[in-house]
Design a protein around this motif. Structure first.
Motif, PDB file in Angstrom:
ATOM      1  N   ASP A   1       0.351  -1.513   8.036  1.00 51.05           N
ATOM      2  CA  ASP A   1      -0.139  -0.372   7.099  1.00 51.05           C
ATOM      3  C   ASP A   1       0.581  -0.447   5.806  1.00 51.05           C
ATOM      4  O   ASP A   1      -0.021  -0.021   4.772  1.00 51.05           O
ATOM      5  CB  ASP A   1       0.183   0.960   7.615  1.00 51.05           C
ATOM      6  CG  ASP A   1      -0.272   1.109   9.194  1.00 51.05           C
ATOM      7  OD1 ASP A   1      -1.549   0.818   9.418  1.00 51.05           O
ATOM      8  OD2 ASP A   1       0.369   1.885  10.139  1.00 51.05           O
TER       9      ASP A   1
ATOM     10  N   VAL B   1      -0.749   4.512  -1.440  1.00 50.96           N
ATOM     11  CA  VAL B   1      -1.605   5.126  -0.828  1.00 50.96           C
ATOM     12  C   VAL B   1      -1.031   5.895   0.501  1.00 50.96           C
ATOM     13  O   VAL B   1      -1.353   7.142   0.823  1.00 50.96           O
ATOM     14  CB  VAL B   1      -2.717   4.192  -0.072  1.00 50.96           C
ATOM     15  CG1 VAL B   1      -3.535   4.686   0.811  1.00 50.96           C
ATOM     16  CG2 VAL B   1      -3.444   3.444  -0.939  1.00 50.96           C
ATOM     17  N   LEU B   2      -0.201   5.380   1.133  1.00 55.97           N
ATOM     18  CA  LEU B   2       0.679   5.960   2.441  1.00 55.97           C
ATOM     19  C   LEU B   2       1.601   7.105   1.890  1.00 55.97           C
ATOM     20  O   LEU B   2       1.458   8.106   2.459  1.00 55.97           O
ATOM     21  CB  LEU B   2       1.606   5.071   2.727  1.00 55.97           C
ATOM     22  CG  LEU B   2       0.862   3.698   3.603  1.00 55.97           C
ATOM     23  CD1 LEU B   2       1.876   2.841   3.915  1.00 55.97           C
ATOM     24  CD2 LEU B   2       0.098   4.261   4.842  1.00 55.97           C
TER      25      LEU B   2
ATOM     26  N   CYS C   1       4.446   4.526  10.532  1.00 59.87           N
ATOM     27  CA  CYS C   1       3.382   3.407  10.132  1.00 59.87           C
ATOM     28  C   CYS C   1       3.996   2.226  10.785  1.00 59.87           C
ATOM     29  O   CYS C   1       5.150   2.063  11.206  1.00 59.87           O
ATOM     30  CB  CYS C   1       2.949   3.475   8.866  1.00 59.87           C
ATOM     31  SG  CYS C   1       4.181   2.811   7.698  1.00 59.87           S
TER      32      CYS C   1
ATOM     33  N   ARG D   1       0.885  -1.295  -0.016  1.00 58.58           N
ATOM     34  CA  ARG D   1      -0.039  -0.094   0.033  1.00 58.58           C
ATOM     35  C   ARG D   1       0.782   1.285   0.021  1.00 58.58           C
ATOM     36  O   ARG D   1       0.341   2.177   0.464  1.00 58.58           O
ATOM     37  CB  ARG D   1      -0.731  -0.080   1.177  1.00 58.58           C
ATOM     38  CG  ARG D   1      -1.892  -1.126   1.080  1.00 58.58           C
ATOM     39  CD  ARG D   1      -2.803  -1.002   2.448  1.00 58.58           C
ATOM     40  NE  ARG D   1      -3.651  -0.089   2.240  1.00 58.58           N
ATOM     41  CZ  ARG D   1      -3.523   1.008   3.197  1.00 58.58           C
ATOM     42  NH1 ARG D   1      -2.682   0.959   4.105  1.00 58.58           N
ATOM     43  NH2 ARG D   1      -4.383   2.044   3.014  1.00 58.58           N
TER      44      ARG D   1
ATOM     45  N   ALA E   1       0.562   9.012  -1.048  1.00 60.17           N
ATOM     46  CA  ALA E   1      -0.180   9.942  -1.442  1.00 60.17           C
ATOM     47  C   ALA E   1      -0.778  10.915  -0.036  1.00 60.17           C
ATOM     48  O   ALA E   1      -1.002  12.141  -0.079  1.00 60.17           O
ATOM     49  CB  ALA E   1      -1.355   9.379  -2.076  1.00 60.17           C
ATOM     50  N   GLU E   2      -1.122  10.042   1.009  1.00 58.57           N
ATOM     51  CA  GLU E   2      -1.546  10.512   2.130  1.00 58.57           C
ATOM     52  C   GLU E   2      -0.699  11.735   2.925  1.00 58.57           C
ATOM     53  O   GLU E   2      -0.993  12.520   3.476  1.00 58.57           O
ATOM     54  CB  GLU E   2      -1.969   9.272   3.296  1.00 58.57           C
ATOM     55  CG  GLU E   2      -3.099   8.582   2.991  1.00 58.57           C
ATOM     56  CD  GLU E   2      -3.413   7.549   3.831  1.00 58.57           C
ATOM     57  OE1 GLU E   2      -4.418   6.889   3.810  1.00 58.57           O
ATOM     58  OE2 GLU E   2      -2.602   6.960   4.654  1.00 58.57           O
ATOM     59  N   ARG E   3       0.793  11.298   2.890  1.00 65.00           N
ATOM     60  CA  ARG E   3       1.585  12.190   3.257  1.00 65.00           C
ATOM     61  C   ARG E   3       2.201  13.138   2.418  1.00 65.00           C
ATOM     62  O   ARG E   3       2.993  13.882   2.844  1.00 65.00           O
ATOM     63  CB  ARG E   3       2.803  11.172   4.135  1.00 65.00           C
ATOM     64  CG  ARG E   3       2.535  10.315   4.986  1.00 65.00           C
ATOM     65  CD  ARG E   3       3.214   9.255   5.401  1.00 65.00           C
ATOM     66  NE  ARG E   3       2.613   8.445   6.529  1.00 65.00           N
ATOM     67  CZ  ARG E   3       1.704   7.726   6.478  1.00 65.00           C
ATOM     68  NH1 ARG E   3       0.812   7.470   5.754  1.00 65.00           N
ATOM     69  NH2 ARG E   3       1.512   6.971   7.713  1.00 65.00           N
TER      70      ARG E   3
END
Length: 79
Positions: A61, A9-10, A57, A6, A12-14
């Protein structure tokens, strides 16, 4: 494969770029791409540790397990 990574996703979130992430964990952007695209055959614990440290994380995660086809398993019976 039932294991998915993932990282996209991680990151992009950060709001972190692949290049910045690669430099922070000490691998090449090409190897980050291999991880992100699910083409990696293995991940060193040292690398996983660096990923978790940089992204703040846990391994859970970063990696997720999903059954590919649950019909391959016989039903369980309660006794």
């Amino acid at each position: 494969m039932a294991i998915t990574v993932r990282l996209d996703v991680l990151l992009a979130e950060r709001g972190m770029s692949v290049g910045d992430f690669a430099a922070a964990i000490g691998i090449t952007p090409a190897n980050v791409a291999v991880l992100k695209n699910g083409r990696a055959r293995a991940v060193r614990f040292e690398t996983l540790d660096a990923i978790c440290r940089v992204l703040d994380c846990t391994p859970g995660d970063v990696l997720a397990w999903t059954p590919e086809d649950q019909t391959d398993f016989p039903p369980t019976t309660a006794r």
